[in-house]
Write a protein that holds these residues in place. Structure first.
Motif, PDB file in Angstrom:
ATOM      1  N   UNK A   1       0.804  -1.227   0.000  1.00  0.00           N
ATOM      2  CA  UNK A   1       0.000   0.000   0.000  1.00  0.00           C
ATOM      3  C   UNK A   1       0.834   1.273   0.000  1.00  0.00           C
ATOM      4  N   UNK A   2       2.163   1.121   0.004  1.00  0.00           N
ATOM      5  CA  UNK A   2       3.013   2.304   0.160  1.00  0.00           C
ATOM      6  C   UNK A   2       3.512   2.881  -1.159  1.00  0.00           C
ATOM      7  N   UNK A   3       3.424   2.111  -2.244  1.00  0.00           N
ATOM      8  CA  UNK A   3       3.887   2.605  -3.541  1.00  0.00           C
ATOM      9  C   UNK A   3       2.701   2.868  -4.453  1.00  0.00           C
ATOM     10  N   UNK A   4       2.569   4.105  -4.899  1.00  0.00           N
ATOM     11  CA  UNK A   4       1.427   4.476  -5.732  1.00  0.00           C
ATOM     12  C   UNK A   4       1.643   4.039  -7.173  1.00  0.00           C
ATOM     13  N   UNK A   5       0.563   3.652  -7.838  1.00  0.00           N
ATOM     14  CA  UNK A   5       0.596   3.309  -9.257  1.00  0.00           C
ATOM     15  C   UNK A   5       1.124   4.494 -10.046  1.00  0.00           C
ATOM     16  N   UNK A   6       2.121   4.257 -10.896  1.00  0.00           N
ATOM     17  CA  UNK A   6       2.793   5.356 -11.583  1.00  0.00           C
ATOM     18  C   UNK A   6       2.250   5.620 -12.982  1.00  0.00           C
ATOM     19  N   UNK A   7       1.864   4.574 -13.699  1.00  0.00           N
ATOM     20  CA  UNK A   7       1.405   4.732 -15.085  1.00  0.00           C
ATOM     21  C   UNK A   7      -0.090   4.485 -15.105  1.00  0.00           C
ATOM     22  N   UNK A   8      -0.882   5.543 -15.164  1.00  0.00           N
ATOM     23  CA  UNK A   8      -2.317   5.372 -14.971  1.00  0.00           C
ATOM     24  C   UNK A   8      -3.185   6.197 -15.917  1.00  0.00           C
ATOM     25  N   UNK A   9      -2.590   6.962 -16.819  1.00  0.00           N
ATOM     26  CA  UNK A   9      -3.365   7.710 -17.795  1.00  0.00           C
ATOM     27  C   UNK A   9      -2.891   7.343 -19.196  1.00  0.00           C
ATOM     28  N   UNK A  10      -3.716   7.664 -20.184  1.00  0.00           N
ATOM     29  CA  UNK A  10      -3.324   7.392 -21.569  1.00  0.00           C
ATOM     30  C   UNK A  10      -2.015   8.099 -21.901  1.00  0.00           C
ATOM     31  N   UNK A  11      -1.833   9.326 -21.411  1.00  0.00           N
ATOM     32  CA  UNK A  11      -0.608  10.064 -21.679  1.00  0.00           C
ATOM     33  C   UNK A  11       0.594   9.382 -21.023  1.00  0.00           C
ATOM     34  N   UNK A  12       0.413   8.850 -19.812  1.00  0.00           N
ATOM     35  CA  UNK A  12       1.490   8.114 -19.141  1.00  0.00           C
ATOM     36  C   UNK A  12       1.941   6.924 -19.982  1.00  0.00           C
ATOM     37  N   UNK A  13       0.977   6.187 -20.512  1.00  0.00           N
ATOM     38  CA  UNK A  13       1.305   5.011 -21.312  1.00  0.00           C
ATOM     39  C   UNK A  13       1.957   5.414 -22.629  1.00  0.00           C
ATOM     40  N   UNK A  14       1.460   6.491 -23.236  1.00  0.00           N
ATOM     41  CA  UNK A  14       2.059   6.967 -24.485  1.00  0.00           C
ATOM     42  C   UNK A  14       3.516   7.372 -24.252  1.00  0.00           C
ATOM     43  N   UNK A  15       3.774   8.055 -23.148  1.00  0.00           N
ATOM     44  CA  UNK A  15       5.152   8.454 -22.821  1.00  0.00           C
ATOM     45  C   UNK A  15       6.039   7.227 -22.632  1.00  0.00           C
ATOM     46  N   UNK A  16       5.526   6.216 -21.942  1.00  0.00           N
ATOM     47  CA  UNK A  16       6.314   5.018 -21.666  1.00  0.00           C
ATOM     48  C   UNK A  16       6.608   4.232 -22.934  1.00  0.00           C
ATOM     49  N   UNK A  17       5.682   4.273 -23.891  1.00  0.00           N
ATOM     50  CA  UNK A  17       5.866   3.539 -25.140  1.00  0.00           C
ATOM     51  C   UNK A  17       6.507   4.387 -26.227  1.00  0.00           C
ATOM     52  N   UNK A  18       6.729   5.652 -25.926  1.00  0.00           N
ATOM     53  CA  UNK A  18       7.350   6.581 -26.867  1.00  0.00           C
ATOM     54  C   UNK A  18       6.545   6.709 -28.161  1.00  0.00           C
ATOM     55  N   UNK A  19       5.232   6.862 -28.020  1.00  0.00           N
ATOM     56  CA  UNK A  19       4.361   7.142 -29.160  1.00  0.00           C
ATOM     57  C   UNK A  19       3.458   8.311 -28.775  1.00  0.00           C
TER      58      UNK A  19
END
Length: 302
Positions: A209-227
Motif C-alpha cells: 500500500x506504500x507505492x502508488x501506481x505510476x502509469x495510470x493515464x493514456x498520456x502516461x502510457x504513451x510516454x512510456x511507449x514513446x508514441x
C-alpha cells in the motif's frame, strides 16, 4: 517483470547474478561498464532501460520500436537512451561487437549543454542507427577495445579516459549519416495495442500500500511507449474496440475489488496504491465504474 530495466535487472538478466552488489562497482561516479557481444542474449525484451547504451552490432537481427523496425545486416552503431523502449531479436547465431552502458550520473549535467545535447545519444526523435563502412568499423572497434582495456586497468583516472572515449564514439557517429532504412510496422496498431495491454498488466497485482501506481493515464502510457497519445488511442480503439481509458479504468477497478476482498488495507491505502491521492477520488472512481462504494464491498465481505 518491471516496467523499466534497471542496471541491477540488466546484470541479473545477462550475468544471472542475483547477488551482485553494485556498491562495489563504480557507482560513486555513476555506473559505466563495457562488454563484448559474443555471449549476448539472442532476444532482448521490449522495455525501457534506465541507463544509456552504445552498441557496436556485428551480426544480423531485427531492432523493434513501437511503430517501426529495422533489419540489421551489416555492422552498425546503435545508441539507446532511457526514454525510448526497444527490443532486439538476433537472427544469426554468431553475434560480435561490444557495448558500453552507463547511467545518467556518469555524464555530468554540464556536458549536456554542449555538443552532446544534439548528439544521437540525447536527441529525441533522431534515428539511432548508423551503418559503418570498413574504415568506420575499424575506428569504432578500436575505441571499444581501448575502453575495455581501460576499465580493466588500475589507472586511478580510468573513468575520465573512458568518458573521453565515449565522446569519441559519439562524435564518430555525428560525422556519419543515420540510416533511413527504418520501416513502419505492418501491423503497427496491433503491436502498439499489445504493448499497451502488456504494460498495463505488468503493474499488477499490487503488493504494497506504500507505492502508488505510476502509469495510470493514456498520456502516461504513451510516454512510456514513446508514441503520441493520439496514435496510442487510435491503435487501442481500432484493435480492441475499447478506448485506452476504458482499459485502464477496467483494470484498476478489477484490482481494487481484489484488494478490498483479500487485504486488510484501509480504503485510503488501497486508493493510494492505485494512484489516488485522496480517498474521495478513489471512492468516486470506484462507484462510477461499479455502481457501489468501496465500503459496500467491504461490508459484503463481513
Amino acid at each position: 517483470m518491471s516496467q523499466h530495466e534497471t542496471i541491477n535487472d540488466f546484470y541479473k538478466r545477462i550475468l544471472k547474478d542475483s547477488c551482485l552488489n553494485l556498491s562495489e562497482l563504480n557507482t560513486r561516479i555513476g555506473h559505466v561498464n563495457i562488454f563484448s557481444r559474443d555471449n549476448c542474449a539472442t532476444i532482448s525484451p521490449y522495455s525501457r532501460r534506465d541507463y544509456y547504451k552504445v552498441s557496436l552490432i556485428i551480426g544480423t537481427g531485427t531492432l523493434h520500436y513501437a511503430d517501426k523496425w529495422i533489419y540489421i545486416n551489416k555492422p552498425a552503431l546503435l545508441f539507446s537512451n532511457p526514454i525510448v523502449p526497444y527490443s532486439w531479436e538476433a537472427e544469426s547465431e554468431k553475434q560480435e561487437g561490444w557495448f558500453c552502458l552507463f547511467t545518467d550520473a556518469f555524464i555530468e549535467p554540464g556536458e549536456r549543454k554542449g555538443s552532446l545535447q544534439e548528439s544521437p545519444l540525447f536527441s529525441l526523435g533522431a534515428n539511432p542507427v548508423y551503418f559503418l563502412d570498413e574504415a568506420a568499423l575499424k575506428e569504432v572497434s578500436d575505441i571499444f577495445m581501448k575502453m575495455q582495456a581501460e576499465i580493466q586497468s588500475n589507472y586511478p583516472h580510468k573513468y575520465n579516459v573512458i568518458k573521453n572515449y565515449l565522446h569519441l564514439l559519439i562524435h564518430q557517429a555525428m560525422k556519419l549519416s543515420p540510416t533511413e532504412e527504418f520501416k513502419k510496422q505492418i501491423n503497427a496498431s496491433t503491436r502498439i495495442c499489445g504493448l499497451f495491454l502488456e504494460l498495463l498488466e505488468r503493474q499488477f497485482p499490487i503488493d504494497t500500500p506504500t507505492n502508488a501506481l505510476q502509469i495510470k493515464t493514456a498520456q502516461d502510457f504513451a510516454n512510456s511507449l514513446s508514441v503520441h497519445v493520439n496514435h496510442l488511442n487510435r491503435s487501442v480503439k481500432e484493435i480492441s474496440g475499447k478506448t485506452t481509458t476504458e482499459h485502464i479504468a477496467s483494470r484498476i477497478t478489477q484490482e481494487a475489488k481484489a484488494l478490498l476482498q483479500h487485504t486488510d488495507w484501509n480504503i485510503a491505502e488501497i486508493g493510494y496504491s492505485l494512484g489516488f491521492q485522496e480517498p474521495a477520488y478513489f471512492t468516486n472512481f470506484f462507484k462510477k465504474n461499479t455502481g457501489i462504494t468501496p465500503n459496500t464491498v467491504r461490508l459484503q465481505m463481513a
